[in-house]
Design an enzyme around this catalytic site. Structure first.
Site, mmCIF file in Angstrom:
data_model
loop_
_atom_site.group_PDB
_atom_site.id
_atom_site.type_symbol
_atom_site.label_atom_id
_atom_site.label_comp_id
_atom_site.label_asym_id
_atom_site.label_seq_id
_atom_site.Cartn_x
_atom_site.Cartn_y
_atom_site.Cartn_z
ATOM 1 N N GLU A 50 0.823 -1.203 0.000
ATOM 2 C CA GLU A 50 0.000 0.000 0.000
ATOM 3 C C GLU A 50 0.865 1.265 0.000
ATOM 4 O OE1 GLU A 50 -3.631 1.743 2.853
ATOM 5 O OE2 GLU A 50 -2.402 0.030 3.488
ATOM 6 N N LYS A 119 -9.016 3.018 -2.167
ATOM 7 C CA LYS A 119 -9.338 2.288 -0.937
ATOM 8 C C LYS A 119 -10.741 2.667 -0.483
ATOM 9 C CE LYS A 119 -7.178 1.313 3.589
ATOM 10 N NZ LYS A 119 -5.955 1.591 4.386
ATOM 11 N N CYS A 175 -5.716 -3.074 1.870
ATOM 12 C CA CYS A 175 -5.542 -3.241 3.315
ATOM 13 C C CYS A 175 -6.855 -3.373 4.089
ATOM 14 C CB CYS A 175 -4.698 -2.087 3.869
ATOM 15 S SG CYS A 175 -3.990 -2.482 5.501
#
Length: 592
Positions: A50, A119, A175
């Site tokens: 990430e 994200k 994540c």
């Protein structure tokens, strides 16, 4: 034949490069070094951590234009360099769009940005305060982002389909998305995505690695997909957090590859993903398709981005853990657990059958071979647990024309040591009468040992057992195993494929051997019984139906001389029956 891409596999790479905080130029070089390594390894997909082009732990530096501009320059360089690289690269960078800042994964292949995935779930608890800098992808208005002179698909709803590699459909999440109750990859998988890449930072605290693995395993299992997870490693700031660089590759709940944690050096983890296996599992798991119908709106909202992959040619060996004995785990603890479960399934199945029928006695033909031994073991333990005497097991050794003294002796030792009701019935007179009645040459003294000669003996044994069951109000327990049933290595009609209840019907020969070894190791029975069991394990497998020449004791036939090595047959059986693979693929796996 020797190329994984010819057999429905794709190679995944999870990359953990060194990171320099707020130095996109250096991180670009680190990223490209590992991308080239993945290219040399013939990987189709390379997943990076990430925000890897800037570093994750920049905090408010993410709001500095100099850093954000440098990140765009780094992306441009990676895109240009990717022209010469085979893998689809999943790299992370912070990008401005619509006056917001998004934590993004860029999907790059052969000089193109195929799409940008923001994200979705932005953590703002415990040690994370990402909402201070970043906006959730669900708050983006546009579905295309102007970037590097093009309009690039933007959103968490993207699936990237390889048009020239069946089954390769790629989805990306970042994540914390995995930590959500319903990760974005769930909808992507229901829409057909088979491989999920997760660009993660994921700091390390005590015990988190186990939970991280559990999440990856569970998501890959529920989605019947491959899951590639890359966590941040060396170079991230340890002011508030620590990092372990955890690299994981899972496939349908099974670990394919795992990298070394806390490594001081950059490292890459390679694992081959079986897309055909995933397709088979999804096809067979009807609840997966049912879930598609229940979540149709979310599934239909996914956008498909086609691209051409161009699979590599030449020899590319398989890089993935394989069990030479797929029914028998190679790791000792897992093998013990497998044997414990199989044994108790057999015992409890028989106990319930006896309870349900009200029958308290069983009849077993005991040959001194593996299968009848396992049946006798299961029957003895079932009687023990039901509170019935072992004398309710009516065990018979039924010697024929080729029964060896060694196996008959072992049969007797086993029956006596277990305390069952043991008797012997010589089937030769009744078999000889049958051969005479049908005009078989053996009845006239000729040494003709054909399939009729064999099946007459097998049939006489079975006929005796069924009539004995009638006489004693008992149940005939079968002894044939899964391997024999699959191969047809059994006597049909009045033969050894028949019984009232077969405790070994779903147990392959290789597992039977380990089950008996496990019973010995667990001291399920006394030392005398265990010694006989070990001797039986060391006896060559034979149906003992064809006598030796010139009066030699014992059989002249070996099962494996006829059907081939049972270890190999069970290997084939597993992949043909469990996954329906074509013969060429099974041969490739066996070769590997």
């Amino acid at each position: 034949f020797h190329n994984i891409y010819s057999h429905g596999y794709v190679r995944g790479a999870v990359c953990t490069p060194r990171v320099r905080i707020a130095d996109p130029a250096a991180n670009r070089d680190f990223t490209l070094d590992m991308a080239r390594e993945a290219h040399e390894a013939k990987a189709a997909i390379a997943v990076f951590p990430e925000l890897g082009l800037t570093g994750y732990s920049n905090d408010d530096l993410f709001q500095q234009d100099a850093l954000l501009d440098a990140a765009i320059d780094a992306v441009r360089d990676v895109v240009e360099a990717s022209t010469e690289l085979m893998p689809v690269l999943l790299v992370g960078a912070p990008l401005r769009f619509e006056g917001k800042l998004f934590n993004c994964a860029l999907v790059i292949h052969r000089g193109r940005i195929l799409g940008i995935v923001p994200k979705t779930y932005i953590p703002n608890y415990r040690e994370f305060y990402e909402k201070r800098q970043f906006t959730s992808g669900r708050d983006a208005v546009g579905r295309e982002m102007p970037f590097l002179g093009e309009r690039v698909p933007f959103g968490r709803d993207l699936i990237f389909d390889a048009t020239d590699l069946d089954g390769l459909s790629l989805h990306v999440e970042i994540c914390e998305d995995l930590w959500a109750p319903v990760p974005p990859s769930t909808y992507a998988a229901l829409a057909g995505a088979t491989v999920v890449g997760n660009l993660s930072a994921s700091n390390i605290i005590i015990g988190k690695a186990r939970y991280r693995k559990d999440l990856c395993a569970a998501q890959s299992g529920k989605c019947i997909a491959a899951y590639l997870y890359a966590a941040a490693g060396p170079g991230e700031s340890t002011t508030d957090l620590a990092w372990d660089g955890h690299a994981l590759i899972y496939e349908n709940n099974e670990l394919v590859a795992e990298g070394e944690r806390f490594s001081d050096d950059p490292h890459i983890v390679i694992g081959d993903l079986d897309l055909e296996r995933l397709a088979q599992d999804r096809m067979r798991t009807t609840t997966f398709s049912d879930a598609v119908g229940d979540h149709l709106e979310g599934v239909q909202g996914m956008r498909r981005i086609p691209f051409t992959f161009n699979p590599p040619s030449g020899t590319i060996p398989l890089e993935r853990p394989l069990d030479r004995f797929p029914y028998v785990p190679s790791e000792a603890r897992e093998r013990d657990a497998r044997c414990y479960e199989a044994y108790n399934i057999q015992v409890h199945g028989l106990m319930q059958r006896l309870r349900a029928t009200g029958i308290e006695k069983v009849v077993i033909g005991v040959s001194g071979g593996l299968d009848s031994t396992q049946t006798l073991i299961v029957a003895a333990r079932a009687m023990d647990r039901l509170g019935l005497p072992r004398s309710n097991i009516l065990a018979y050794t039924l010697p024929g024309f080729a029964t060896s003294e060694a196996t008959k002796a072992n049969a007797w030792k086993l029956m006596e040591s277990m305390g069952v009701t043991a008797e012997e019935i010589d089937i030769k007179p009744s078999a000889r009468q049958m051969l005479e009645d049908i005009g078989h040459p053996f009845a006239d003294g000729e040494e003709v040992y054909d399939v009729t000669f064999e099946n007459v003996q097998a049939g006489e044994r079975t006929s005796h057992l069924f009539r004995l069951a009638n006489l004693h109000q008992a149940m005939v327990l079968g002894t044939g195993d899964l391997s024999e049933l699959a191969l047809g290595w059994t006597t049909y009609g009045v033969g050894d494929h028949m019984s009232h209840y077969n405790v070994n019907a779903s147990v392959p020969k290789t597992l039977i051997q380990y089950l008996i070894r496990w019973v010995v190791d667990q001291h399920e029975f006394d030392d005398e019984t265990s010694a006989v069991l070990v001797d039986i394990l060391n006896t060559e497998i034979s149906p003992e139906l064809v006598p030796g020449r010139n009066g030699e004791d014992g059989p002249a036939q070996s099962t494996e001389a006829v059907v081939g090595p049972l270890e190999l047959q069970d290997f084939h059986l597993y992949f043909v029956s469990r996954y329906g693979f074509r013969p060429s693929k099974v041969a490739f796996i066996a070769h590997a």
